[in-house]
Design a protein around this motif. Structure first.
Motif, PDB file in Angstrom:
ATOM      1  N   MET A 131     -15.304  -5.599 -43.191  1.00 37.18           N
ATOM      2  CA  MET A 131     -15.551  -5.926 -44.598  1.00 37.18           C
ATOM      3  C   MET A 131     -16.814  -5.229 -45.090  1.00 37.18           C
ATOM      4  O   MET A 131     -16.851  -4.687 -46.205  1.00 37.18           O
ATOM      5  N   VAL A 132     -17.883  -5.237 -44.262  1.00 36.12           N
ATOM      6  CA  VAL A 132     -19.130  -4.576 -44.626  1.00 36.12           C
ATOM      7  C   VAL A 132     -18.891  -3.092 -44.897  1.00 36.12           C
ATOM      8  O   VAL A 132     -19.488  -2.491 -45.805  1.00 36.12           O
ATOM      9  N   ASN A 133     -17.993  -2.503 -44.135  1.00 30.32           N
ATOM     10  CA  ASN A 133     -17.705  -1.074 -44.278  1.00 30.32           C
ATOM     11  C   ASN A 133     -16.738  -0.766 -45.416  1.00 30.32           C
ATOM     12  O   ASN A 133     -16.309   0.378 -45.578  1.00 30.32           O
ATOM     13  N   GLY A 134     -16.388  -1.782 -46.203  1.00 30.87           N
ATOM     14  CA  GLY A 134     -15.631  -1.540 -47.417  1.00 30.87           C
ATOM     15  C   GLY A 134     -14.142  -1.764 -47.333  1.00 30.87           C
ATOM     16  O   GLY A 134     -13.425  -1.552 -48.318  1.00 30.87           O
ATOM     17  N   GLU A 135     -13.646  -2.202 -46.183  1.00 28.37           N
ATOM     18  CA  GLU A 135     -12.208  -2.409 -46.043  1.00 28.37           C
ATOM     19  C   GLU A 135     -11.768  -3.632 -46.839  1.00 28.37           C
ATOM     20  O   GLU A 135     -12.469  -4.653 -46.886  1.00 28.37           O
ATOM     21  N   VAL A 176     -12.002  -6.807 -51.839  1.00 32.52           N
ATOM     22  CA  VAL A 176     -13.153  -6.161 -51.206  1.00 32.52           C
ATOM     23  C   VAL A 176     -14.383  -7.034 -51.429  1.00 32.52           C
ATOM     24  O   VAL A 176     -14.625  -7.518 -52.541  1.00 32.52           O
ATOM     25  N   THR A 177     -15.170  -7.245 -50.388  1.00 34.77           N
ATOM     26  CA  THR A 177     -16.380  -8.066 -50.472  1.00 34.77           C
ATOM     27  C   THR A 177     -17.594  -7.149 -50.472  1.00 34.77           C
ATOM     28  O   THR A 177     -17.747  -6.312 -49.572  1.00 34.77           O
ATOM     29  N   ARG A 178     -18.440  -7.288 -51.481  1.00 38.12           N
ATOM     30  CA  ARG A 178     -19.593  -6.407 -51.649  1.00 38.12           C
ATOM     31  C   ARG A 178     -20.920  -7.043 -51.263  1.00 38.12           C
ATOM     32  O   ARG A 178     -21.933  -6.356 -51.196  1.00 38.12           O
ATOM     33  N   TYR A 229     -23.833 -11.530 -40.604  1.00 34.56           N
ATOM     34  CA  TYR A 229     -23.607 -11.174 -41.988  1.00 34.56           C
ATOM     35  C   TYR A 229     -22.453 -12.025 -42.505  1.00 34.56           C
ATOM     36  O   TYR A 229     -21.300 -11.801 -42.159  1.00 34.56           O
ATOM     37  N   ILE A 230     -22.802 -13.025 -43.298  1.00 38.94           N
ATOM     38  CA  ILE A 230     -21.816 -13.975 -43.792  1.00 38.94           C
ATOM     39  C   ILE A 230     -21.234 -13.446 -45.104  1.00 38.94           C
ATOM     40  O   ILE A 230     -21.974 -13.184 -46.065  1.00 38.94           O
ATOM     41  N   PRO A 231     -19.907 -13.267 -45.184  1.00 40.93           N
ATOM     42  CA  PRO A 231     -19.322 -12.761 -46.428  1.00 40.93           C
ATOM     43  C   PRO A 231     -19.574 -13.701 -47.604  1.00 40.93           C
ATOM     44  O   PRO A 231     -19.473 -14.923 -47.467  1.00 40.93           O
ATOM     45  N   ALA A 251     -32.412  -7.215 -47.901  1.00 45.91           N
ATOM     46  CA  ALA A 251     -33.022  -6.481 -46.791  1.00 45.91           C
ATOM     47  C   ALA A 251     -31.941  -5.663 -46.112  1.00 45.91           C
ATOM     48  O   ALA A 251     -31.389  -6.065 -45.089  1.00 45.91           O
ATOM     49  N   ASN A 252     -31.616  -4.533 -46.683  1.00 44.36           N
ATOM     50  CA  ASN A 252     -30.533  -3.710 -46.155  1.00 44.36           C
ATOM     51  C   ASN A 252     -30.988  -2.987 -44.898  1.00 44.36           C
ATOM     52  O   ASN A 252     -31.528  -1.886 -44.938  1.00 44.36           O
ATOM     53  N   GLU A 253     -30.793  -3.626 -43.755  1.00 41.78           N
ATOM     54  CA  GLU A 253     -31.223  -3.037 -42.502  1.00 41.78           C
ATOM     55  C   GLU A 253     -30.149  -2.147 -41.893  1.00 41.78           C
ATOM     56  O   GLU A 253     -30.362  -1.503 -40.881  1.00 41.78           O
ATOM     57  N   LEU A 254     -28.957  -2.124 -42.483  1.00 43.80           N
ATOM     58  CA  LEU A 254     -27.866  -1.296 -41.991  1.00 43.80           C
ATOM     59  C   LEU A 254     -27.728  -0.041 -42.841  1.00 43.80           C
ATOM     60  O   LEU A 254     -28.249   0.043 -43.949  1.00 43.80           O
ATOM     61  N   THR A 255     -27.031   0.936 -42.315  1.00 42.37           N
ATOM     62  CA  THR A 255     -26.557   2.029 -43.149  1.00 42.37           C
ATOM     63  C   THR A 255     -25.270   1.538 -43.778  1.00 42.37           C
ATOM     64  O   THR A 255     -24.202   1.543 -43.178  1.00 42.37           O
ATOM     65  N   LEU A 256     -25.390   1.050 -44.995  1.00 43.93           N
ATOM     66  CA  LEU A 256     -24.312   0.278 -45.590  1.00 43.93           C
ATOM     67  C   LEU A 256     -23.393   1.129 -46.447  1.00 43.93           C
ATOM     68  O   LEU A 256     -23.782   2.172 -46.990  1.00 43.93           O
ATOM     69  N   ASN A 257     -22.166   0.661 -46.548  1.00 42.75           N
ATOM     70  CA  ASN A 257     -21.224   1.239 -47.484  1.00 42.75           C
ATOM     71  C   ASN A 257     -21.802   1.157 -48.897  1.00 42.75           C
ATOM     72  O   ASN A 257     -22.457   0.189 -49.264  1.00 42.75           O
ATOM     73  N   SER A 258     -21.590   2.182 -49.681  1.00 33.96           N
ATOM     74  CA  SER A 258     -22.130   2.212 -51.036  1.00 33.96           C
ATOM     75  C   SER A 258     -21.705   0.973 -51.815  1.00 33.96           C
ATOM     76  O   SER A 258     -20.538   0.606 -51.839  1.00 33.96           O
ATOM     77  N   GLY A 259     -22.693   0.332 -52.437  1.00 31.68           N
ATOM     78  CA  GLY A 259     -22.401  -0.836 -53.263  1.00 31.68           C
ATOM     79  C   GLY A 259     -22.478  -2.148 -52.540  1.00 31.68           C
ATOM     80  O   GLY A 259     -22.370  -3.206 -53.162  1.00 31.68           O
ATOM     81  N   VAL A 260     -22.683  -2.128 -51.232  1.00 24.11           N
ATOM     82  CA  VAL A 260     -22.768  -3.368 -50.458  1.00 24.11           C
ATOM     83  C   VAL A 260     -24.218  -3.819 -50.385  1.00 24.11           C
ATOM     84  O   VAL A 260     -25.118  -3.016 -50.147  1.00 24.11           O
ATOM     85  N   LYS A 261     -24.453  -5.108 -50.615  1.00 29.09           N
ATOM     86  CA  LYS A 261     -25.800  -5.670 -50.544  1.00 29.09           C
ATOM     87  C   LYS A 261     -25.856  -6.752 -49.476  1.00 29.09           C
ATOM     88  O   LYS A 261     -24.975  -7.612 -49.399  1.00 29.09           O
ATOM     89  N   VAL A 262     -26.908  -6.704 -48.665  1.00 33.12           N
ATOM     90  CA  VAL A 262     -27.133  -7.691 -47.618  1.00 33.12           C
ATOM     91  C   VAL A 262     -28.515  -8.291 -47.822  1.00 33.12           C
ATOM     92  O   VAL A 262     -29.485  -7.576 -48.089  1.00 33.12           O
ATOM     93  N   GLY A 263     -28.637  -9.595 -47.702  1.00 28.86           N
ATOM     94  CA  GLY A 263     -29.940 -10.244 -47.833  1.00 28.86           C
ATOM     95  C   GLY A 263     -29.791 -11.742 -47.752  1.00 28.86           C
ATOM     96  O   GLY A 263     -28.766 -12.261 -47.303  1.00 28.86           O
ATOM     97  N   ASP A 264     -30.819 -12.448 -48.178  1.00 26.65           N
ATOM     98  CA  ASP A 264     -30.743 -13.909 -48.201  1.00 26.65           C
ATOM     99  C   ASP A 264     -29.688 -14.352 -49.211  1.00 26.65           C
ATOM    100  O   ASP A 264     -29.509 -13.719 -50.261  1.00 26.65           O
ATOM    101  N   LEU A 265     -29.029 -15.456 -48.895  1.00 32.06           N
ATOM    102  CA  LEU A 265     -28.053 -16.013 -49.831  1.00 32.06           C
ATOM    103  C   LEU A 265     -28.686 -16.239 -51.200  1.00 32.06           C
ATOM    104  O   LEU A 265     -28.093 -15.930 -52.239  1.00 32.06           O
TER     105      LEU A 265
END
Length: 505
Positions: free
Chosen positions: A81-85, A93-95, A110-112, A155-169
């Protein structure tokens, strides 16, 4: 102008909806599960395990997912999902993903956060917090000013798929909030989402100093730091001298009890508090009564709940039971099936059922946050209760603490070691240790049995933490200011040994 009378009817209708679930626990939960299964059947995960919407939803869930899932069981699916599938664990798609504490293999979770989970669960839960508060306090002027919401950051610590955001809820909730809500909240989104706590704290203080704040929302320990900063900046000893119309603290994340004394000293009498249970995995419950701290389980907000009796936690094949079969007074490990794509998943929390209809719970602790090195089965709720009692009786207060076992040696028996950072220290640390040890015996019969006559377990010991030591440790882990929490209890010497090393510097 006070807009509370204008919005109160809408919130009243929302509050009445959850109150209508009384007497219909099974009916409401089965309807939620049927909706979840219909959506799950459309996913690649659903196809892989034979999930179908053409049979009894609960039978289907149990046959398709016979074992309870932990994060390592779903990590591969989540990373797809993180990779855009698309259509992996939930349709579409979950961003956005909530970064949560690491697992035993040291990797972050990484909780969707799906669009449905935002709409049906998280924001619906936030609405219920306000709705229940306005119901409990008809004299409220909540919307005569603004709410101060203390959140985390991305806090995007990954090389993330474009448009995906990771951080605190909380960062996602602030980022995606209805623009109308920004008119009644502080600080600005730009300040609220700053990642560097050392930069963020003074900006939070300045942004809120001259606002008419009527309510605050956040984690008690972090908000205490902000409030003290505001008071210091204003040169006052009571936060109501800065925010005279402040009436309520909507809190969650950690137990409030050890902090009540500190909040009482910096607020005027009559300050109100309302607890909610909002985790990275979902918004699960909200306090709906002033008679107790029990929280009403949100049965119709996109989550199907199951419960594992704590006696089965060490079992290789625990058997969860549905919400309509729980028993009052029992402690369970929570299991969720949710519209964020988590199926029979364990968030890692234990809850105590305070009543079965309406179904109210309190948070007992974490399934892995306890001490049972000597058969004492000390849970977080025991620690919080004992700590609050002793601080009240000895007129002292704590900022943070953690505890872990010290195993027996040739010279002495095993014991618990507590590292405590005091806000206001006791007159005698040794007297405090005596009182805490006795209080733990009073709230936990297993601990009392192991302490009896000093045969199996020695009295606990207390190490005083220097000011800021827990923040230093959080900063060293990259978690300072992200609303992450210090583990209260651990069955190993992690993390207390790391914090003790910092304490000696």
């Amino acid at each position: 102008m006070d807009f509370t009378p204008l919005v109160r009817p809408w919130f009243r209708r929302q509050g009445e909806r959850v109150l209508s679930w009384r007497g219909h626990v099974e009916e409401v939960q089965r309807a939620q599960l049927a909706w979840l299964v219909r959506n799950g059947a459309l996913t690649k995960w659903g196809a892989s395990c034979g999930l179908t919407s053409h049979a009894d939803p609960y039978d289907t869930l149990r046959s398709s997912v016979p074992s309870v899932q932990a994060y390592p069981d779903v990590r591969e699916w989540v990373m797809r999902m993180v990779n855009g599938e698309a259509d992996v664990l939930w349709p579409g798609v979950t961003r956005r993903f909530a970064q949560s504490s690491g697992t035993s293999d040291g990797k972050s979770k990484y909780i969707p956060i799906t669009d449905d989970s935002l709409r049906v669960n998280h924001y619906a839960g936030g609405t219920q917090v306000v709705a229940q508060y306005l119901r409990l306090y008809p004299d409220s002027r909540l919307f005569s000013g603004k709410g101060f919401i203390l959140g985390g950051s991305y806090a995007n610590e990954l090389t993330l798929n474009s448009g995906v955001k990771v951080g605190d809820l909380s960062a996602t909730l602030i980022d995606c909030i209805n623009p109308l809500a920004n008119m009644v909240r502080v600080p600005s989104k730009r300040i609220a989402l700053l990642a560097d706590w050392e930069e963020k704290l003074p900006r939070l203080i300045e942004a809120s100093m001259r606002e008419n704040v009527t309510n605050i929302s956040g984690v008690p320990s972090w908000f205490l730091t902000v409030i003290k900063g505001v008071m210091a900046r204003a040169g006052v000893s009571c936060i109501h001298d800065v925010w005279p119309n402040l009436e309520v603290f909507f809190h969650g994340g950690i137990c409030m009890e050890p902090y009540r004394g500190q909040y009482a000293r910096i607020t005027r009498p009559g300050m109100r508090y309302l607890e909610s249970y909002n985790a990275s995995e979902g918004f699960f419950a909200v306090q709906d009564t002033l008679d107790s701290h029990g929280m009403l389980l949100l049965l119709g907000c996109g989550v199907f709940y199951e419960f594992i009796p704590v006696s089965q936690l060490e079992s290789d094949n625990p058997q969860p039971i549905p919400a309509w079969q729980v028993e009052e007074g029992e402690v369970y490990s929570l299991v969720i099936t949710s519209c964020n794509g988590l199926w029979r998943y364990t968030p890692g929390d234990t809850v105590r059922v305070e009543s079965v209809d309406p179904l109210r719970i309190t948070i007992a602790g974490r399934t892995k946050c306890f001490i049972n090195a000597f058969g004492e089965e000390l849970m977080v709720e025991n620690a919080e209760t004992a700590m609050a009692r002793v601080c009240r009786d000895m007129n002292c207060s704590v900022i943070n603490y953690t505890a872990a076992p010290v195993y027996a040696s040739d010279n002495r028996r095993g014991r618990h070691e507590w590292l405590i950072e005091f806000d206001r220290p006791p007159a005698s640390v040794e007297a405090f240790a005596d009182a805490l040890d006795l209080a733990l015996q009073e709230v936990n019969s297993d601990y009392q049995a192991k302490r009896a006559h000093g045969i199996f377990l020695d009295r606990l010991s207390v190490v005083v933490g220097r000011k800021g030591v827990f923040d230093c440790w959080l900063s060293s882990t990259g978690k300072l200011g992200g609303q992450r929490k210090v583990p209260r209890l651990s069955n190993t010497r992690t993390p207390i040994d790391d914090i003790l090393r910092l304490n000696s510097i």
